[in-house]
Design a protein around this motif. Structure first.
Motif, short mmCIF file in Angstrom:
data_model
loop_
_atom_site.label_atom_id
_atom_site.label_comp_id
_atom_site.label_asym_id
_atom_site.label_seq_id
_atom_site.Cartn_x
_atom_site.Cartn_y
_atom_site.Cartn_z
N MET B 1 0.84 -1.20 0.00
CA MET B 1 0.00 0.00 0.00
C MET B 1 0.88 1.25 0.00
N LYS B 2 0.80 2.01 -1.10
CA LYS B 2 1.52 3.28 -1.17
C LYS B 2 0.50 4.40 -1.15
N LYS B 3 0.89 5.55 -0.61
CA LYS B 3 -0.05 6.68 -0.63
C LYS B 3 0.69 8.02 -0.74
N ASN B 4 -0.10 9.04 -0.93
CA ASN B 4 0.34 10.42 -1.15
C ASN B 4 1.00 10.57 -2.53
N VAL B 5 0.39 11.43 -3.31
CA VAL B 5 0.79 11.57 -4.71
C VAL B 5 1.39 12.94 -4.96
N LEU B 6 2.54 12.95 -5.64
CA LEU B 6 3.14 14.20 -6.10
C LEU B 6 2.95 14.27 -7.62
N ILE B 7 2.16 15.24 -8.08
CA ILE B 7 1.98 15.44 -9.52
C ILE B 7 2.96 16.52 -9.96
N LEU B 366 -3.70 1.76 -8.85
CA LEU B 366 -3.28 0.35 -8.84
C LEU B 366 -1.95 0.15 -8.12
N ILE B 367 -1.11 1.18 -8.14
CA ILE B 367 0.11 1.11 -7.32
C ILE B 367 -0.28 1.24 -5.84
N ALA B 368 -1.21 2.16 -5.57
CA ALA B 368 -1.62 2.39 -4.18
C ALA B 368 -2.20 1.11 -3.56
N ASP B 369 -3.01 0.38 -4.34
CA ASP B 369 -3.62 -0.82 -3.74
C ASP B 369 -2.77 -2.08 -3.94
#
Lengths: 446, 446
Positions: B1-7, B366-369
């Protein structure tokens, strides 16, 4: 009797003028060619030598470097070279500084285009009043001969107007000056002279109609006319330098200028203009750099001088004059046909440079022998056209005449209707639509 | 589980991605939008707030300024923002520096286009091998997830290839990816994304034919194909990012890419290209200033973001796949239709940005989950396409299927003949002639 000629500029027109001056240096004396890039002057001298065109080998032919915006340097150059006639064939931005140097030294001045301010285009008519004519009194006071617009158009076409008045008409109704280059340079797209100056001509169409200035958008008024030699040609109403003086000096209801453009030219031009590439004012790039789009266009298009070796076909430029002679309607086309290949064979130049570069030398010869040494500022139509046309006949630009049955199929009807009608009836390939707003500009009649 | 996104990036595609990330921030966590111009990031945040798109208001949505060529600064930004997923939607020149920052911090990386060197265009295939794939081993060693080319094309069309392999074909013969924007922006001429990047795509056509790379000149191979919804569309063989990985990862004889262009687009493009305005290398102006013509084009064309409010019509992008299933020939079109106006109503963007901006968010989800948290570098076709397509169905880019009778009138025949035949049979409006040498370049098959 004035002698020794200083040619300023080293582009295509200067190249031709230098050749013709050398071929008549028994009349003109020493010739100095000066420009910002001296090597370009030397290339012209090499071409003259290659062709063996220096008529009197005892006269000098040499080059100098000059920044003609620098008036003191130009004064110094005029004195150092002992020049009594300056032929200004540099960019039109230089006119006022070169004229100033002539005023200071008392020598004669010739140019072939109206002065331009880099930040302005297609100035309000009569454009000459904004720059040249402001110096008219000073020329008269100092006895300085200044002949304005002595190329082909302006220049020879102005003399054709004067000739029409002097010999062929009692009353002139309309004059339509028609300039068609039916030649082919074999490139995808190119201009026949400096693109930066060339495209500035096409921003607005100022034209003299019913003794008033009217403004039309570029390329909205199209006709097809069957000219001698070059045949049926698509031509568009256009603004042009000579209208700004002819409107004042020639008594006619309308004086219009038409320029020939093929569909491919119109298409490429329309793309460039609509996208803003012909803009003479700087735009800011994403990285902050300021760039004048028109200067990028100039850098990308072929150098007009390079077109010469492969240029084929002919040019036809003339005045279609309608009026009255001996109580009867008369229509007369006074015109000149040049050949690109013949121009190259003679002076290693293309035909457009040839037609523009020969006349200022004819004018210089008339100053040298005194016939046109006016000791004041004049436009060409104010002078006796006959000695000018006689020299041109002899040195490469013979004039021809076509008498036309008034109102016949061979007549040219240059009547311009209102803009909506012109657009509605237009057969131009250029798309006139909301998506092309630069064409759909409303005219501002004055 | 990854979280927090930098755009990273604040153009049209980043705008859409930020909206979609906000609408799914229960999965993705905090969202930081960072670009060289922070005010552009803030405009995106305002748009998201205006639309009420922040699903979980307890999660942060904020902006930062970043020069993403500065790797230490990007490392610092990733750490400061606690981001575990970086979506790179900046100019393609930034890819390698952003990937490097992800390698250093161990976070996941997503992009939507191949890395570009400013001085090079349409690099030799497979282009990924020149930049991204050189970092593949390091990604694997460090367990860094890097998903390359996860926009629509490349991206979704790569997943369509994988889906064709997984579900619909035993053997694939040919894949023709067709990208048509049948929308209208009402401007004379505009590109749908950064013109500087857009035009760089059209210098050469690298295509995968009979398991070999072949090079064709741009716009020489034209077909008209009747696509679902948008109808008969003129399309041209074109190079495109996805071919550089699909050629390695998908077992097919030929994989080609076709892009839709109307006659007006082709005309304007041909004028600009032929005159040299699409050149990405500097030219020197008469006054010595050095200017990249393509950057002037970018400055003069409309900002793609400004097209959105008035954009109407639809896009259709899909894969026409030919092959064998259960011993019988099969032809299947897997495609997606988007609507410009609907995109604007939903996220204040036009349809092209929408199709490109939604998929990287689906990849991030899909990376997050964990489903796509590969802990190595992959192109999209190497992953299971079904969860990706399932998310896209749900968040705005539903996939459709059209089963086509093999060899029927509805088939697409993307066979490319030799260049002379293609030119001879071309119905393109663009003039192919000696005067247009940039089109008549001979192909160099490899």
């Amino acid at each position: 009797m004035k002698k020794n000629v200083l040619i300023i500029g080293a582009g295509g027109v200067a190249h031709v003028a230098a050749h013709k001056a050398a071929m008549n240096n028994d009349v003109l004396g020493d010739i100095c060619i000066a420009s910002r890039t001296q090597s370009k002057c030397d290339e012209i001298i090499e071409s003259i030598q290659r062709k063996g065109h220096l008529k009197d080998p005892s006269k000098k032919l040499y080059s100098r470097r000059i920044d003609a915006l620098d008036i003191p340097a130009t004064v110094e150059l005029i004195r150092e070279t002992n020049s009594e006639i300056v032929i200004n064939l540099g960019q039109a931005f230089l006119n006022m500084s070169i004229l100033e140097a002539c005023l200071e030294t008392g020598v004669a001045y010739i140019d072939t285009a109206i002065h331009e301010d880099p930040d302005k285009v297609c100035e309000d008519p009569p454009w000459y009043a904004n720059y040249e004519w402001k110096r008219k009194d000073r020329c008269a006071e100092k006895g300085v001969t200044a002949i304005l617009g002595a190329g082909f158009d302006p220049g020879v076409v102005n003399a054709y107007c004067a000739l029409a008045v002097k010999r062929y008409f009692d009353k002139i109704e309309t004059i339509d000056i028609i300039d068609v280059n039916a030649g082919s340079h074999g490139k995808y797209f190119a201009t026949n002279f400096d693109p930066e100056i060339n495209f500035r001509e096409f921003v607005k169409v100022w034209t003299w109609i019913d003794r008033q200035w009217k403004e039309y958008p570029t390329h909205t008024v199209k006709r097809v006319y069957d000219l001698p030699v070059v045949g049926p040609s698509p031509i568009y109403l256009n603004g042009h330098d000579e209208l700004h003086s002819l409107s004042q000096n020639i008594d006619a209801e309308s004086i219009r200028f038409w320029m020939g453009f093929g569909d491919h030219y119109i298409n490429v031009f329309t793309v460039l203009r609509t996208l803003g590439f012909l803009n003479h004012l700087p735009v800011k790039l994403a990285d902050g750099q300021e760039v004048v789009p028109l200067k990028v266009v100039k850098a990308l298009l072929p150098d007009p001088k390079t077109l010469a070796p492969n240029y084929t076909g002919k040019t036809c430029i003339g005045n279609f004059v309608k009026g009255i002679k001996d109580g009867k309607p008369r229509e007369l086309l006074i015109y000149q046909v040049s050949d690109h290949k013949a121009a190259y064979e003679e002076v290693e130049s293309q035909g457009i440079s040839y037609t523009a570069g020969v006349p200022p030398v004819a004018a210089a010869m008339l100053i040298a022998d005194g016939a046109w040494d006016t000791r004041t500022m004049v436009n060409v139509e104010e002078l006796d056209p006959e000695p000018f046309i006689a020299i041109l006949d002899r040195i490469g630009l013979p004039t021809e005449f076509k008498e036309i049955e008034p109102g016949s199929a061979e007549s040219f009807d240059g009547t311009v209707r209102d803009l909506e009608t012109e657009i509605a009836e237009s057969t131009a390939t250029v798309t006139i639509s909301a998506a092309n707003p630069m064409i759909a500009v409303a005219p501002k009649p004055r």
